[in-house]
Design a protein around this motif. Structure first.
Motif, PDB file in Angstrom:
ATOM      1  N   ILE A 166     -36.589 -31.791  16.990  1.00  0.00           N
ATOM      2  CA  ILE A 166     -35.938 -31.087  18.191  1.00  0.00           C
ATOM      3  C   ILE A 166     -36.817 -31.144  19.264  1.00  0.00           C
ATOM      4  O   ILE A 166     -36.109 -31.596  20.557  1.00  0.00           O
ATOM      5  CB  ILE A 166     -35.592 -29.637  18.073  1.00  0.00           C
ATOM      6  CG1 ILE A 166     -34.924 -29.332  16.666  1.00  0.00           C
ATOM      7  CG2 ILE A 166     -35.223 -28.796  19.068  1.00  0.00           C
ATOM      8  CD1 ILE A 166     -34.531 -27.967  16.033  1.00  0.00           C
ATOM      9  N   ALA A 167     -38.002 -31.188  19.401  1.00  0.00           N
ATOM     10  CA  ALA A 167     -38.505 -31.637  20.489  1.00  0.00           C
ATOM     11  C   ALA A 167     -38.349 -33.241  20.967  1.00  0.00           C
ATOM     12  O   ALA A 167     -38.453 -33.252  22.475  1.00  0.00           O
ATOM     13  CB  ALA A 167     -40.357 -31.714  20.425  1.00  0.00           C
ATOM     14  N   HIS A 168     -38.268 -33.934  20.267  1.00  0.00           N
ATOM     15  CA  HIS A 168     -37.905 -35.500  20.626  1.00  0.00           C
ATOM     16  C   HIS A 168     -36.599 -35.502  21.085  1.00  0.00           C
ATOM     17  O   HIS A 168     -36.387 -36.156  22.470  1.00  0.00           O
ATOM     18  CB  HIS A 168     -37.715 -36.338  19.238  1.00  0.00           C
ATOM     19  CG  HIS A 168     -37.247 -37.606  19.525  1.00  0.00           C
ATOM     20  ND1 HIS A 168     -38.023 -38.666  19.711  1.00  0.00           N
ATOM     21  CD2 HIS A 168     -35.647 -38.120  19.507  1.00  0.00           C
ATOM     22  CE1 HIS A 168     -37.174 -39.797  19.795  1.00  0.00           C
ATOM     23  NE2 HIS A 168     -35.965 -39.514  19.875  1.00  0.00           N
ATOM     24  N   GLU A 169     -35.485 -34.731  20.861  1.00  0.00           N
ATOM     25  CA  GLU A 169     -34.228 -34.704  21.424  1.00  0.00           C
ATOM     26  C   GLU A 169     -34.188 -33.960  22.785  1.00  0.00           C
ATOM     27  O   GLU A 169     -33.641 -34.248  24.034  1.00  0.00           O
ATOM     28  CB  GLU A 169     -33.334 -33.948  20.614  1.00  0.00           C
ATOM     29  CG  GLU A 169     -33.077 -34.662  19.147  1.00  0.00           C
ATOM     30  CD  GLU A 169     -32.512 -35.989  19.606  1.00  0.00           C
ATOM     31  OE1 GLU A 169     -31.879 -36.501  20.249  1.00  0.00           O
ATOM     32  OE2 GLU A 169     -32.712 -37.051  18.490  1.00  0.00           O
ATOM     33  N   TYR A 170     -34.966 -32.855  22.843  1.00  0.00           N
ATOM     34  CA  TYR A 170     -35.316 -32.065  24.110  1.00  0.00           C
ATOM     35  C   TYR A 170     -35.851 -33.170  25.083  1.00  0.00           C
ATOM     36  O   TYR A 170     -35.704 -32.969  26.363  1.00  0.00           O
ATOM     37  CB  TYR A 170     -36.192 -30.885  23.846  1.00  0.00           C
ATOM     38  CG  TYR A 170     -36.503 -30.245  24.941  1.00  0.00           C
ATOM     39  CD1 TYR A 170     -35.536 -29.321  25.750  1.00  0.00           C
ATOM     40  CD2 TYR A 170     -37.798 -29.990  25.706  1.00  0.00           C
ATOM     41  CE1 TYR A 170     -35.567 -28.608  26.855  1.00  0.00           C
ATOM     42  CE2 TYR A 170     -38.002 -29.382  26.704  1.00  0.00           C
ATOM     43  CZ  TYR A 170     -37.081 -28.369  27.310  1.00  0.00           C
ATOM     44  OH  TYR A 170     -37.291 -27.522  28.413  1.00  0.00           O
ATOM     45  N   ALA A 171     -36.718 -33.977  24.858  1.00  0.00           N
ATOM     46  CA  ALA A 171     -37.610 -35.031  25.688  1.00  0.00           C
ATOM     47  C   ALA A 171     -36.290 -35.950  26.119  1.00  0.00           C
ATOM     48  O   ALA A 171     -36.111 -36.253  27.614  1.00  0.00           O
ATOM     49  CB  ALA A 171     -38.295 -35.780  25.020  1.00  0.00           C
ATOM     50  N   HIS A 172     -35.359 -36.252  25.552  1.00  0.00           N
ATOM     51  CA  HIS A 172     -34.031 -37.032  26.044  1.00  0.00           C
ATOM     52  C   HIS A 172     -33.386 -36.303  27.159  1.00  0.00           C
ATOM     53  O   HIS A 172     -33.073 -36.810  28.449  1.00  0.00           O
ATOM     54  CB  HIS A 172     -33.299 -37.499  24.761  1.00  0.00           C
ATOM     55  CG  HIS A 172     -33.744 -38.433  24.158  1.00  0.00           C
ATOM     56  ND1 HIS A 172     -34.369 -39.478  24.370  1.00  0.00           N
ATOM     57  CD2 HIS A 172     -33.631 -38.521  22.767  1.00  0.00           C
ATOM     58  CE1 HIS A 172     -34.573 -40.459  23.691  1.00  0.00           C
ATOM     59  NE2 HIS A 172     -34.157 -39.745  22.368  1.00  0.00           N
ATOM     60  N   LEU A 173     -33.421 -35.025  26.903  1.00  0.00           N
ATOM     61  CA  LEU A 173     -32.560 -34.218  27.939  1.00  0.00           C
ATOM     62  C   LEU A 173     -33.257 -34.104  29.122  1.00  0.00           C
ATOM     63  O   LEU A 173     -32.894 -34.256  30.264  1.00  0.00           O
ATOM     64  CB  LEU A 173     -32.200 -32.919  27.465  1.00  0.00           C
ATOM     65  CG  LEU A 173     -31.233 -32.843  26.362  1.00  0.00           C
ATOM     66  CD1 LEU A 173     -30.972 -31.240  25.892  1.00  0.00           C
ATOM     67  CD2 LEU A 173     -29.580 -33.422  26.582  1.00  0.00           C
ATOM     68  N   ARG A 174     -34.690 -33.738  28.978  1.00  0.00           N
ATOM     69  CA  ARG A 174     -35.508 -33.342  30.283  1.00  0.00           C
ATOM     70  C   ARG A 174     -35.850 -34.452  31.098  1.00  0.00           C
ATOM     71  O   ARG A 174     -35.747 -34.571  32.175  1.00  0.00           O
ATOM     72  CB  ARG A 174     -36.985 -32.969  29.440  1.00  0.00           C
ATOM     73  CG  ARG A 174     -37.850 -32.203  30.711  1.00  0.00           C
ATOM     74  CD  ARG A 174     -39.068 -31.391  30.159  1.00  0.00           C
ATOM     75  NE  ARG A 174     -39.718 -32.121  28.954  1.00  0.00           N
ATOM     76  CZ  ARG A 174     -40.416 -33.176  29.107  1.00  0.00           C
ATOM     77  NH1 ARG A 174     -41.063 -33.337  30.568  1.00  0.00           N
ATOM     78  NH2 ARG A 174     -41.151 -33.891  28.257  1.00  0.00           N
ATOM     79  N   LEU A 175     -35.930 -35.664  30.538  1.00  0.00           N
ATOM     80  CA  LEU A 175     -35.979 -37.066  31.181  1.00  0.00           C
ATOM     81  C   LEU A 175     -35.003 -37.650  31.514  1.00  0.00           C
ATOM     82  O   LEU A 175     -35.249 -38.690  32.115  1.00  0.00           O
ATOM     83  CB  LEU A 175     -37.094 -37.761  30.535  1.00  0.00           C
ATOM     84  CG  LEU A 175     -38.342 -36.989  29.822  1.00  0.00           C
ATOM     85  CD1 LEU A 175     -39.324 -37.957  28.942  1.00  0.00           C
ATOM     86  CD2 LEU A 175     -39.331 -36.797  31.178  1.00  0.00           C
ATOM     87  N   ARG A 176     -33.990 -37.283  31.512  1.00  0.00           N
ATOM     88  CA  ARG A 176     -32.664 -37.787  31.712  1.00  0.00           C
ATOM     89  C   ARG A 176     -32.433 -39.308  31.475  1.00  0.00           C
ATOM     90  O   ARG A 176     -31.903 -40.316  31.921  1.00  0.00           O
ATOM     91  CB  ARG A 176     -32.581 -38.054  33.448  1.00  0.00           C
ATOM     92  CG  ARG A 176     -32.783 -36.729  33.928  1.00  0.00           C
ATOM     93  CD  ARG A 176     -31.758 -35.694  33.845  1.00  0.00           C
ATOM     94  NE  ARG A 176     -31.610 -34.646  34.720  1.00  0.00           N
ATOM     95  CZ  ARG A 176     -32.371 -33.381  34.468  1.00  0.00           C
ATOM     96  NH1 ARG A 176     -32.856 -33.198  33.411  1.00  0.00           N
ATOM     97  NH2 ARG A 176     -32.223 -32.372  35.569  1.00  0.00           N
ATOM     98  N   HIS A 177     -32.874 -39.203  29.890  1.00  0.00           N
ATOM     99  CA  HIS A 177     -32.329 -40.575  29.255  1.00  0.00           C
ATOM    100  C   HIS A 177     -30.997 -41.024  29.225  1.00  0.00           C
ATOM    101  O   HIS A 177     -30.798 -42.198  29.029  1.00  0.00           O
ATOM    102  CB  HIS A 177     -33.294 -40.500  27.918  1.00  0.00           C
ATOM    103  CG  HIS A 177     -34.632 -40.525  28.007  1.00  0.00           C
ATOM    104  ND1 HIS A 177     -35.499 -40.221  26.958  1.00  0.00           N
ATOM    105  CD2 HIS A 177     -35.478 -40.785  28.947  1.00  0.00           C
ATOM    106  CE1 HIS A 177     -36.650 -40.392  27.184  1.00  0.00           C
ATOM    107  NE2 HIS A 177     -36.724 -40.845  28.508  1.00  0.00           N
ATOM    108  N   GLY A 178     -30.042 -40.148  29.148  1.00  0.00           N
ATOM    109  CA  GLY A 178     -28.703 -40.410  29.081  1.00  0.00           C
ATOM    110  C   GLY A 178     -28.133 -41.246  30.244  1.00  0.00           C
ATOM    111  O   GLY A 178     -27.557 -42.277  30.255  1.00  0.00           O
ATOM    112  N   TRP A 179     -28.852 -40.953  31.420  1.00  0.00           N
ATOM    113  CA  TRP A 179     -28.246 -41.532  32.657  1.00  0.00           C
ATOM    114  C   TRP A 179     -29.109 -42.927  32.462  1.00  0.00           C
ATOM    115  O   TRP A 179     -28.427 -43.929  33.194  1.00  0.00           O
ATOM    116  CB  TRP A 179     -28.857 -40.694  33.773  1.00  0.00           C
ATOM    117  CG  TRP A 179     -28.196 -39.768  34.442  1.00  0.00           C
ATOM    118  CD1 TRP A 179     -28.237 -38.483  34.177  1.00  0.00           C
ATOM    119  CD2 TRP A 179     -26.912 -40.176  35.068  1.00  0.00           C
ATOM    120  NE1 TRP A 179     -27.189 -37.793  34.909  1.00  0.00           N
ATOM    121  CE2 TRP A 179     -26.226 -38.685  35.413  1.00  0.00           C
ATOM    122  CE3 TRP A 179     -26.196 -41.086  35.409  1.00  0.00           C
ATOM    123  CZ2 TRP A 179     -25.104 -38.495  36.087  1.00  0.00           C
ATOM    124  CZ3 TRP A 179     -24.894 -41.053  36.182  1.00  0.00           C
ATOM    125  CH2 TRP A 179     -24.382 -39.707  36.413  1.00  0.00           C
TER     126      TRP A 179
END
Length: 268
Positions: A166-179
């Motif tokens: 979950i911490a890994h997935e949270y990093a994706h959100l926090r660091l805007r990896h989707g963009w």
């Protein structure tokens, strides 16, 4: 015109050389965040150089007075307007291409909504638990952002390992990896397939955002827990890439348990 040509040549040089330079050696695996920054620095730098070439050409056309001949003035003006047209066509292509990408992403998430069994509102995102036998966890940026975790993932992992995922997935959100991934996908669509820059940026982004998120989760939830989770997932899904990522985490030194700081919103 000489300046515009030099800027255009520099942009082509960046597009041609960046994939070659940035894939030399294995330093990207050790320093994924620096590598990701350099990849996107080359991407945006090339774009700025192209834009500078167009602006310089337009400026030359506007300043074409008595000095150049009529034929030269016409050629400069045509080049300027062609540049503007190319930028407009590029923007239109990006707009048309972005819609199917966004739609396919929304469709994939929509398939998970009917099987959601619980939704926990956290600060900055919603943690969604859904019923599925496969071990799945993914971050879904948006409003509101969501982290989705399957029952198969929860059953497969221990609590500390699940916390690390979950911490890994949270990093994706926090660091805007989707963009970052969306930009890389659009760039690959816009550039000719013959150029390595488009495919190179997409491949590099796909790998590096995972390694960056691994590093963030290792610092917050423990590298051993994340490595063990990746090892179990590799065995369950027959994905050798997960095993390689787990081994990578064992090759570095990480903060001790006493020095780790797990963000409050992702505690389970």
């Amino acid at each position: 015109m000489i300046t515009a040509g030099a800027l255009l040549a520099a942009s082509v040089l960046v597009l041609m050389l960046a994939p070659r330079v940035l894939t030399v050696g294995h330093w990207q695996v050790r320093h994924p965040r620096i590598a990701l920054t350099l990849w996107f620095g080359a991407f945006f730098g090339g774009g700025v150089l192209v834009l500078g070439s167009v602006v310089t050409t337009i400026a030359a056309a506007l300043n074409a007075g008595a000095a150049p001949t009529a034929a030269e003035a016409i050629m400069v003006t045509m080049a300027a307007w062609l540049g503007v047209g190319a930028i407009g066509a590029g923007i239109a292509f990006v707009g048309v291409s972005a819609e199917p990408l966004a739609h396919s992403h929304q469709q994939a998430l929509a398939r998970l909504v009917p099987i959601a069994v619980a939704r926990e509102e956290r600060r900055g995102f919603t943690l969604v638990w859904f019923d599925a036998p496969s071990p799945v966890a993914c971050a879904a940026p948006g409003r509101p952002a969501e982290i989705l975790v399957s029952s198969g993932m929860r059953d497969l992992l221990t609590a500390p390992q699940l916390q690390a995922v979950i911490a890994h997935e949270y990093a994706h959100l926090r660091l805007r990896h989707g963009w970052a991934m969306r930009i890389a996908e659009l760039n690959a669509l816009c550039l000719p397939r013959a150029l390595r820059a488009g495919r190179g940026l997409k491949r590099a982004t796909s790998l590096l955002i995972e390694l960056v998120a691994d590093d963030a989760a290792a610092r917050q939830a423990g590298a051993a827990h994340l490595a063990n989770a990746l090892t179990r997932l590799a065995a369950a899904t027959d994905d050798p890439g997960l095993a390689v990522r787990a081994e990578r985490l064992t090759l570095r030194r990480w903060p001790t348990a006493a020095r780790r700081r797990l963000p409050e919103p992702i505690r389970i």
